[in-house]
Design a protein around this motif. Structure first.
Motif, PDB file in Angstrom:
ATOM      1  N   UNK A 132      10.778 -17.902   2.966  1.00  0.00           N
ATOM      2  CA  UNK A 132      11.471 -17.459   2.594  1.00  0.00           C
ATOM      3  C   UNK A 132      11.532 -16.303   1.635  1.00  0.00           C
ATOM      4  N   UNK A 133      10.310 -15.539   1.669  1.00  0.00           N
ATOM      5  CA  UNK A 133       9.721 -14.600   0.420  1.00  0.00           C
ATOM      6  C   UNK A 133      10.687 -13.359   0.744  1.00  0.00           C
ATOM      7  N   UNK A 134      11.251 -12.470   0.224  1.00  0.00           N
ATOM      8  CA  UNK A 134      11.550 -10.965   0.712  1.00  0.00           C
ATOM      9  C   UNK A 134      11.270  -9.680  -0.027  1.00  0.00           C
ATOM     10  N   UNK A 135      11.384 -10.006  -1.028  1.00  0.00           N
ATOM     11  CA  UNK A 135      10.525  -9.219  -2.150  1.00  0.00           C
ATOM     12  C   UNK A 135       9.186  -9.410  -2.586  1.00  0.00           C
ATOM     13  N   UNK A 136       8.071  -8.744  -2.407  1.00  0.00           N
ATOM     14  CA  UNK A 136       7.363  -8.908  -2.399  1.00  0.00           C
ATOM     15  C   UNK A 136       6.492  -8.594  -4.273  1.00  0.00           C
ATOM     16  N   UNK A 137       7.686  -7.806  -4.725  1.00  0.00           N
ATOM     17  CA  UNK A 137       6.994  -6.802  -6.041  1.00  0.00           C
ATOM     18  C   UNK A 137       7.510  -8.172  -6.837  1.00  0.00           C
ATOM     19  N   UNK A 138       8.671  -8.671  -6.361  1.00  0.00           N
ATOM     20  CA  UNK A 138       9.621  -9.716  -7.178  1.00  0.00           C
ATOM     21  C   UNK A 138       8.740 -11.491  -7.629  1.00  0.00           C
ATOM     22  N   UNK A 139       8.167 -11.466  -5.955  1.00  0.00           N
ATOM     23  CA  UNK A 139       7.298 -12.806  -6.074  1.00  0.00           C
ATOM     24  C   UNK A 139       5.802 -11.846  -6.851  1.00  0.00           C
ATOM     25  N   UNK A 140       5.019 -11.573  -6.715  1.00  0.00           N
ATOM     26  CA  UNK A 140       3.895 -10.985  -7.401  1.00  0.00           C
ATOM     27  C   UNK A 140       4.380 -10.951  -9.509  1.00  0.00           C
ATOM     28  N   UNK A 166       1.774 -13.448 -11.794  1.00  0.00           N
ATOM     29  CA  UNK A 166       0.547 -12.851 -11.883  1.00  0.00           C
ATOM     30  C   UNK A 166      -0.463 -12.776 -10.773  1.00  0.00           C
ATOM     31  N   UNK A 167      -1.277 -13.366 -10.819  1.00  0.00           N
ATOM     32  CA  UNK A 167      -2.529 -13.824 -10.292  1.00  0.00           C
ATOM     33  C   UNK A 167      -2.377 -13.957  -8.984  1.00  0.00           C
ATOM     34  N   UNK A 168      -1.561 -13.490  -7.999  1.00  0.00           N
ATOM     35  CA  UNK A 168      -1.287 -13.232  -6.618  1.00  0.00           C
ATOM     36  C   UNK A 168      -2.327 -12.479  -6.407  1.00  0.00           C
ATOM     37  N   UNK A 169      -2.743 -11.365  -7.134  1.00  0.00           N
ATOM     38  CA  UNK A 169      -3.111 -10.298  -6.568  1.00  0.00           C
ATOM     39  C   UNK A 169      -4.507 -10.346  -6.200  1.00  0.00           C
ATOM     40  N   UNK A 198       1.417  -1.627  -0.707  1.00  0.00           N
ATOM     41  CA  UNK A 198       1.433  -1.269   0.158  1.00  0.00           C
ATOM     42  C   UNK A 198       1.605  -1.602   1.049  1.00  0.00           C
ATOM     43  N   UNK A 199       0.104  -2.575   1.201  1.00  0.00           N
ATOM     44  CA  UNK A 199      -0.465  -3.441   2.711  1.00  0.00           C
ATOM     45  C   UNK A 199       0.428  -4.788   2.834  1.00  0.00           C
ATOM     46  N   UNK A 200       0.673  -5.541   1.388  1.00  0.00           N
ATOM     47  CA  UNK A 200       1.550  -6.611   1.514  1.00  0.00           C
ATOM     48  C   UNK A 200       3.349  -6.175   2.031  1.00  0.00           C
ATOM     49  N   UNK A 201       3.336  -5.386   1.099  1.00  0.00           N
ATOM     50  CA  UNK A 201       4.740  -5.336   1.583  1.00  0.00           C
ATOM     51  C   UNK A 201       5.150  -4.633   3.236  1.00  0.00           C
ATOM     52  N   UNK A 202       4.325  -3.995   3.796  1.00  0.00           N
ATOM     53  CA  UNK A 202       4.112  -3.347   4.727  1.00  0.00           C
ATOM     54  C   UNK A 202       3.894  -5.011   5.985  1.00  0.00           C
ATOM     55  N   UNK A 203       2.917  -5.312   5.973  1.00  0.00           N
ATOM     56  CA  UNK A 203       2.519  -7.193   6.449  1.00  0.00           C
ATOM     57  C   UNK A 203       4.374  -7.805   6.415  1.00  0.00           C
ATOM     58  N   UNK A 204       5.314  -7.717   5.428  1.00  0.00           N
ATOM     59  CA  UNK A 204       5.631  -8.772   4.999  1.00  0.00           C
ATOM     60  C   UNK A 204       7.253  -8.627   6.935  1.00  0.00           C
ATOM     61  N   UNK A 205       7.081  -6.881   5.561  1.00  0.00           N
ATOM     62  CA  UNK A 205       7.819  -5.608   6.409  1.00  0.00           C
ATOM     63  C   UNK A 205       8.265  -5.785   7.749  1.00  0.00           C
TER      64      UNK A 205
END
Ligand code: ADP
Length: 418
Positions: free
Chosen positions: A58-66, A70-73, A118-125
């Motif tokens: 259900x994650x749609x906003x990768x920036x908010x999720x990151x 904070x360790x996810x990167x 940039x890559x995560x967002x493109x993958x997610x969307x």
């Protein structure tokens, strides 16, 4: 995570396919290796699977999720590996050999939130391409800003060999820096020439109440000097004079308000960041004139100030220093900027140059409006600087020796948090 990679050149010969588009005798691998654009091949398949899992959850906003993780990167970066790099990459990093490059690839290309997102967002969307920028540091320590671009497939296996194309944008950056400096200079000159126009119209306005004051005062004097002093008329004229003088004072107050006493928006401000942004504005001007800049700032130093106004003061002092050095025949072409905490508890900023310096006569007029020795100067920079520093509760002063150099100093109150 496995840091092992299989560079394409090390694949079994039969695995190296021949492209239909490649000229006869030139393998796809040779085309890749000799391409004039730096190309990295990277395996993002495990990262892609993780991002798909996030999407399912259900994650749609990768920036908010990151922000929330904070360790996810770093964790996602650990799922990624380098596969191959062509000759242009080795050259870009000044690595010498491919082996030397891959020995340090993970340090040279660490996780970088802006770039990786940039890559995560493109993958997610579900986009089919992505691009971003980052600054690389080469083997010799040189910083190279790049823009990279990558096409994204829509199946996991395709992510085993993602091609990242890099474009060195150093020249564009330098051009942008220069444009920004020119814009800053233009903004400054525009403001300064506006002062000139405003001052002229204010002088025009002020001359009327001033002469009315003089006329009323003369009239009062005549009434009093009369054989029989006309007291009532004299009082009336003195009242008029006082009213005209009040008008003149009000006009002066408005003028002072315009000359830099703009409202101060003080916030907790890093001395280092403010100095760096001023240096950023003037560094193309300094380097094009072969001027060496030294920066000496105590780490973690903060002041309570309006960062934009302080940056304006510093940039003006630095530019003055550059012009002073340029007008001096001396061998030394040094400009230095420093900030440190002093005994009074304040922060002391200093801008020092090895320029022409100033004699006593110039020093006397330095902070007077419209005092300038430059053909195109307006002589308002230091007036504004003084006004800004004093409205921050600080002090500003200068020491100078002709043909040796000048040091401008000012203090600012330290932030309450220190
Ligand atoms: P402007 O730069 O438009 O002349 P400023 O108020 O910034 O206006 O400076 C006023 C004058 O002070 C300059 O024209 C120059 O004569 C002198 N001045 C300022 N900074 C220096 C410096 N670092 N070295 C020598 N002279 C300086």
């Amino acid at each position: 995570m496995s840091s092992a990679f299989v560079p394409i050149g090390h694949e079994p010969a039969e695995a190296q396919s021949r492209s239909l588009l490649a000229p006869v005798g030139l393998s796809k691998n040779q085309l890749f290796l000799s391409a004039p654009i730096p190309i990295m091949i990277e395996d993002w398949s495990r990262v892609y699977s993780s991002i798909l899992d996030l999407r399912k959850s259900g994650v749609i906003d990768i920036d908010a999720w990151l922000d929330a993780h904070p360790d996810a990167i770093e964790e996602l970066r650990a799922l990624h590996s380098f596969v191959d790099a062509n000759d242009a990459v080795i050259e870009l990093f000044e690595a010498g050999t491919k082996a030397a490059f891959f020995d340090r690839a993970r340090q040279l290309l660490p996780a970088d939130r802006t770039s990786n997102v940039a890559v995560y967002r493109a993958m997610l969307e579900g986009h089919n391409a992505c691009q971003s920028e980052r600054t690389l540091v080469t083997f010799s320590g040189k910083k190279v800003p790049i823009v990279w671009r990558c096409a994204l497939p829509d199946y996991v296996d395709g992510y085993r060999h993602l091609c990242f194309y890099a474009f060195d944008v150093t020249e564009q950056r330098e051009y942008n820096d220069r444009m920004q400096t020119m814009r800053a200079e233009m903004a400054r000159s525009a403001r300064v020439s506006l002062f000139g126009e405003v001052a002229a119209s204010i002088l025009h306005e002020i001359s009327q109440p001033l002469s009315a004051t003089r006329i009323s005062a003369d009239a009062a004097l005549r009434c009093l000097e009369n054989d029989v002093p006309k007291i009532d008329e004299a009082v009336e004229s003195v009242r008029d004079a006082a009213r005209w003088a009040r008008d003149a004072t009000e006009i002066c107050r408005r003028m002072r308000g315009f000359l830099g006493k703009v409202p101060v928006h003080s916030v907790l401000t890093s001395a280092e960041d403010t100095i760096d942004s001023a240096l950023f504005l003037i560094s193309p001007e300094a380097s094009s004139r072969g001027i060496n800049i030294e920066r000496n700032v105590d780490t973690g130093l903060s002041v309570f100030a309006d960062p934009v106004q302080i940056q304006q003061v510093l940039a003006n002092m630095l530019l003055n220093g550059i012009y002073a050095i340029d007008s001096n025949d001396g061998a030394q072409r040094n400009l230095s900027i420093s900030a440190k905490r002093v005994d009074t508890g304040e922060v002391l900023f200093e801008v020092k140059d090895t320029g022409v310096g100033m004699d006593a006569h110039i020093l006397e007029s330095l902070f007077q409006p419209f005092f300038t020795t430059k053909a195109n100067g307006m002589g308002m920079g230091l007036v504004v600087a003084r006004s800004i520093i004093e409205s921050h509760g600080g002090k500003i002063w200068v020491e100078s020796t002709p043909q040796v150099g000048t040091c401008f100093s000012f203090t600012l109150p330290v932030s309450d948090n220190q």
